[in-house]
Design a protein around this motif. Sequence first.
Motif, PDB file in Angstrom:
ATOM      1  N   TYR A   1      20.443  -1.782   3.486  1.00 44.24           N
ATOM      2  CA  TYR A   1      20.109  -2.262   2.462  1.00 44.24           C
ATOM      3  C   TYR A   1      21.124  -3.245   1.737  1.00 44.24           C
ATOM      4  O   TYR A   1      20.932  -4.308   1.065  1.00 44.24           O
ATOM      5  N   LYS A   2      22.488  -2.549   1.456  1.00 44.40           N
ATOM      6  CA  LYS A   2      23.663  -3.316   0.940  1.00 44.40           C
ATOM      7  C   LYS A   2      23.792  -4.627   1.805  1.00 44.40           C
ATOM      8  O   LYS A   2      23.744  -5.575   0.997  1.00 44.40           O
ATOM      9  N   SER A   3      23.867  -4.596   3.032  1.00 46.91           N
ATOM     10  CA  SER A   3      24.040  -5.755   3.818  1.00 46.91           C
ATOM     11  C   SER A   3      22.903  -6.752   3.608  1.00 46.91           C
ATOM     12  O   SER A   3      23.349  -7.990   3.358  1.00 46.91           O
TER      13      SER A   3
ATOM     14  N   ARG B   1       0.927  -1.297  -0.061  1.00 45.68           N
ATOM     15  CA  ARG B   1      -0.101  -0.070  -0.029  1.00 45.68           C
ATOM     16  C   ARG B   1       0.756   1.244   0.003  1.00 45.68           C
ATOM     17  O   ARG B   1       0.519   2.162  -0.670  1.00 45.68           O
ATOM     18  N   ALA B   2       1.879   1.235   0.837  1.00 42.56           N
ATOM     19  CA  ALA B   2       2.890   2.451   0.937  1.00 42.56           C
ATOM     20  C   ALA B   2       3.553   2.430  -0.384  1.00 42.56           C
ATOM     21  O   ALA B   2       3.535   3.797  -1.009  1.00 42.56           O
ATOM     22  N   ILE B   3       3.845   1.630  -1.215  1.00 42.83           N
ATOM     23  CA  ILE B   3       4.484   1.765  -2.342  1.00 42.83           C
ATOM     24  C   ILE B   3       3.480   2.233  -3.471  1.00 42.83           C
ATOM     25  O   ILE B   3       3.755   2.939  -4.328  1.00 42.83           O
ATOM     26  N   GLY B   4       2.101   1.819  -3.425  1.00 43.10           N
ATOM     27  CA  GLY B   4       1.053   2.139  -4.328  1.00 43.10           C
ATOM     28  C   GLY B   4       0.989   3.488  -4.066  1.00 43.10           C
ATOM     29  O   GLY B   4       0.480   4.497  -5.084  1.00 43.10           O
ATOM     30  N   ILE B   5       0.997   4.066  -2.949  1.00 40.68           N
ATOM     31  CA  ILE B   5       0.938   5.632  -2.798  1.00 40.68           C
ATOM     32  C   ILE B   5       2.148   6.391  -3.181  1.00 40.68           C
ATOM     33  O   ILE B   5       1.854   7.401  -4.018  1.00 40.68           O
ATOM     34  N   ASP B   6       3.421   5.832  -2.806  1.00 44.78           N
ATOM     35  CA  ASP B   6       4.394   6.624  -3.129  1.00 44.78           C
ATOM     36  C   ASP B   6       5.481   5.555  -3.896  1.00 44.78           C
ATOM     37  O   ASP B   6       6.187   4.940  -3.117  1.00 44.78           O
ATOM     38  N   PRO B   7       5.442   5.256  -5.323  1.00 48.24           N
ATOM     39  CA  PRO B   7       6.531   4.466  -5.694  1.00 48.24           C
ATOM     40  C   PRO B   7       7.906   4.490  -5.567  1.00 48.24           C
ATOM     41  O   PRO B   7       8.836   3.917  -5.925  1.00 48.24           O
ATOM     42  N   ASN B   8       8.374   5.825  -4.934  1.00 58.07           N
ATOM     43  CA  ASN B   8       9.858   6.104  -4.889  1.00 58.07           C
ATOM     44  C   ASN B   8      10.259   6.266  -3.334  1.00 58.07           C
ATOM     45  O   ASN B   8      11.166   6.815  -2.987  1.00 58.07           O
ATOM     46  N   TYR B   9       9.246   5.438  -2.789  1.00 60.48           N
ATOM     47  CA  TYR B   9       9.502   5.524  -0.915  1.00 60.48           C
ATOM     48  C   TYR B   9      10.409   4.180  -0.816  1.00 60.48           C
ATOM     49  O   TYR B   9      10.181   3.227  -0.493  1.00 60.48           O
ATOM     50  N   SER B  10      11.824   4.601  -0.867  1.00 61.70           N
ATOM     51  CA  SER B  10      12.854   3.667  -0.358  1.00 61.70           C
ATOM     52  C   SER B  10      12.481   2.726   0.882  1.00 61.70           C
ATOM     53  O   SER B  10      12.843   1.285   0.745  1.00 61.70           O
TER      54      SER B  10
ATOM     55  N   VAL C   1      15.043 -10.051  -2.856  1.00 61.28           N
ATOM     56  CA  VAL C   1      16.182  -9.413  -3.585  1.00 61.28           C
ATOM     57  C   VAL C   1      15.820  -8.322  -4.381  1.00 61.28           C
ATOM     58  O   VAL C   1      16.452  -7.057  -4.598  1.00 61.28           O
ATOM     59  N   VAL C   2      14.671  -8.375  -5.157  1.00 60.30           N
ATOM     60  CA  VAL C   2      14.021  -7.443  -6.016  1.00 60.30           C
ATOM     61  C   VAL C   2      13.766  -6.071  -5.487  1.00 60.30           C
ATOM     62  O   VAL C   2      14.242  -5.172  -5.886  1.00 60.30           O
TER      63      VAL C   2
ATOM     64  N   LYS D   1      15.552  -2.505  -5.781  1.00 56.63           N
ATOM     65  CA  LYS D   1      14.832  -1.063  -5.534  1.00 56.63           C
ATOM     66  C   LYS D   1      15.118   0.065  -4.616  1.00 56.63           C
ATOM     67  O   LYS D   1      15.212   0.862  -4.942  1.00 56.63           O
ATOM     68  N   ALA D   2      15.240  -0.575  -3.284  1.00 53.51           N
ATOM     69  CA  ALA D   2      15.517   0.276  -2.244  1.00 53.51           C
ATOM     70  C   ALA D   2      16.927   1.024  -2.547  1.00 53.51           C
ATOM     71  O   ALA D   2      17.013   2.066  -2.306  1.00 53.51           O
ATOM     72  N   LEU D   3      17.750   0.047  -2.784  1.00 56.68           N
ATOM     73  CA  LEU D   3      19.020   0.591  -3.275  1.00 56.68           C
ATOM     74  C   LEU D   3      19.204   1.607  -4.267  1.00 56.68           C
ATOM     75  O   LEU D   3      20.015   2.520  -4.363  1.00 56.68           O
TER      76      LEU D   3
END
Length: 319
Positions: free
Chosen positions: A194-196, A149-158, A178-179, A183-185
């Motif tokens: 996120y890297k770890s 839901r959060a991604i649906g509202i803001d697709p650029n929310y890392s 992994v996917v 995207k977060a990175l």
Amino acid sequence: MADQKRLAYSIIQFLHDQLQNGGLSPDAQESLEVAIQCLETAFGVSMEDQGLAVSQTLPEIFEAAAGKEPEHIRTNSEPITPSEDDIAEAERLKTEGNEQMKAENFEAAVSFYGKAIELNPSNAVYFCNRAAAYSKLGNYAGAVRDCERAIGIDPNYSKAYGRMGLALSSLNKHTEAVVYYKKALELDPDNDTYKSNLKIAEQKMKETPSPTGGPGGFDLAGLLNNPGFMSMASNLMNNPQVQQLNDSYFHSMSGMISGGHNPMGAAGTSPSTNDLASLIQAGQQFAQQMQQQNPELIEQLRSQIRSRTPSASNEDQQE
């Protein structure tokens, strides 16, 4: 049959949510656990079968049937413009939820974030924060839904992608995790957590069960080939105190078996409290002996286990 499985999944999902957040008595919780196990067995589904999830939860479907449109349907078809007072109150509720998270009152945090969402359902932060609270309660399916839901509202929310990765990892869905970590990175390339976590998820993707491997890819073969560990084990086995612990352990086990008890609880009556207490005490004393013999090796083992566990360090920071 597919629709039956989807319905069963929705019911199990609802029962899991009630188990985590319903404020039920211990007896009621036990009854729900039995009901969940029966449904999972009867329909061959579990909470890990995310592909069976439908767009609405069971309470939302019920609200729609009762004439009240569910929260996310209202936001999709008829966007609500909250008043300034509602926005201010939602922010207050979110802040209170953050305080509850700091105090580790995760069920209360879920409640406050939920109230904030009711007042302002177009704020991605509220869903993302509630996802973190759900994860702390072990309700990873709920965390996945809120991250979606959060991604649906803001697709650029890392952070929503990062928390989605963490929830999927906890469900052993490492390929999907992994996917989302990637995207977060992509959105936050300097984020060390996120890297770890991405490296851990990629490593677990590649792992296959091994006869010498332990849970989570623990290197049992390497441990047995470690001269330091084997030397410590040999010294411990020759230690009179440890031999006394072994005698105590096997005496407890023999008593449980000869008394008709099954140590694993699969059949017969349960082991007595005294039997279990003796086993726990023997195990604790044995661990203390190991720690005293070679604290450096024990720390190496702990580091190996920690290095294989995804971190939620920066995910704990609520906005």
